[in-house]
Design an enzyme around this catalytic site. Structure first.
Site: not given
Ligand SMILES: [Zn+2]
Length: 221
Positions: A9, A62, A66, A165
């Site tokens: 992500d 995503h 964010h 990540h």
């Molecule tokens: Zn995230």
């Protein structure tokens, strides 16, 4: 034996994502990259997502920024339009037939902050598949210690959908070791998602969603 699905992500990142892709190719693992819209707007980062896509990984939405969970947005309708549909527009053809969306959880928490009523409406109307998770080894907070946490999470359930990540924290230096240890422990790596982590499939809610939708927004709607 256990099943393991890896997701990455918050990228792509020019200093990190290429190494992750190289490793996944060597290991014959396909994954999903849940990317940020405002990063994909940068041509260098977009090229990394294109490479991932070309190498058989799935690209998921995503959100654009964010920063604020959709369930806490000051203007839920505007936030849903920009964060969900705006990001999907930026992704363009960097998608597979299924439009994958993962909400911003802020540290990986599952709860009613994930969505607003307006966001839920956008996801169902837009035919999105919402992909949550069941393992957050907190690689972002513990870049040198997450592997042990991640292995314990894998052993505790039949099918782990793990959030990692591809960010410049140092955590991805340990990805190869993690994959090796997971395989030694009996991991079977796969690209698809455990059904319990996918409460909306192609726009259709397939699980109760109350736990993921902010009550304030539902009351106002
Ligand atoms: Zn995230």
């Amino acid at each position: 034996m256990f099943e393991l699905t890896l997701t990455f992500d918050n990228g792509p990142e020019p200093d990190i994502t290429p190494g992750v892709l190289d490793l996944l190719a060597r290991e014959h693992i396909r994954s999903t990259f849940f990317v940020l819209g405002d990063k994909i707007a940068d041509p260098a980062r977009r090229r990394l997502a294109e490479r991932a896509h070309a190498e058989g990984h799935w690209i998921g939405n995503h959100t654009m920024h964010h920063k604020v969970p959709l369930g806490e947005a000051a203007d839920p309708a505007a936030a849903a339009a920009e964060e969900i549909d705006g990001t999907q527009a930026v992704l363009g053809d960097l998608v597979q037939p299924e439009r994958l969306f993962r909400p911003f959880g802020r540290g990986g928490a599952l709860g009613p902050h994930l969505l607003s009523g307006a966001a839920l409406e956008r996801l169902t109307a837009g035919g999105y598949t919402m992909v949550l998770w069941n393992a957050i080894p907190r690689d972002f907070a513990e870049p040198d210690a997450w592997v042990a946490t991640a292995l314990a999470q894998c052993r505790a359930q039949a099918w782990t959908l793990m959030v990692l990540h591809d960010l410049p924290t140092g955590a991805m230096r340990h990805l190869e070791r993690f994959i090796g240890l997971a395989r030694e422990a009996g991991a079977r790596l796969r690209q698809d998602f455990p059904p319990e982590c996918v409460p909306i499939v192609r726009g259709k809610p397939v699980q109760p969603l109350d736990a993921y939708v902010s009550k304030a927004d539902r009351a106002a709607a």
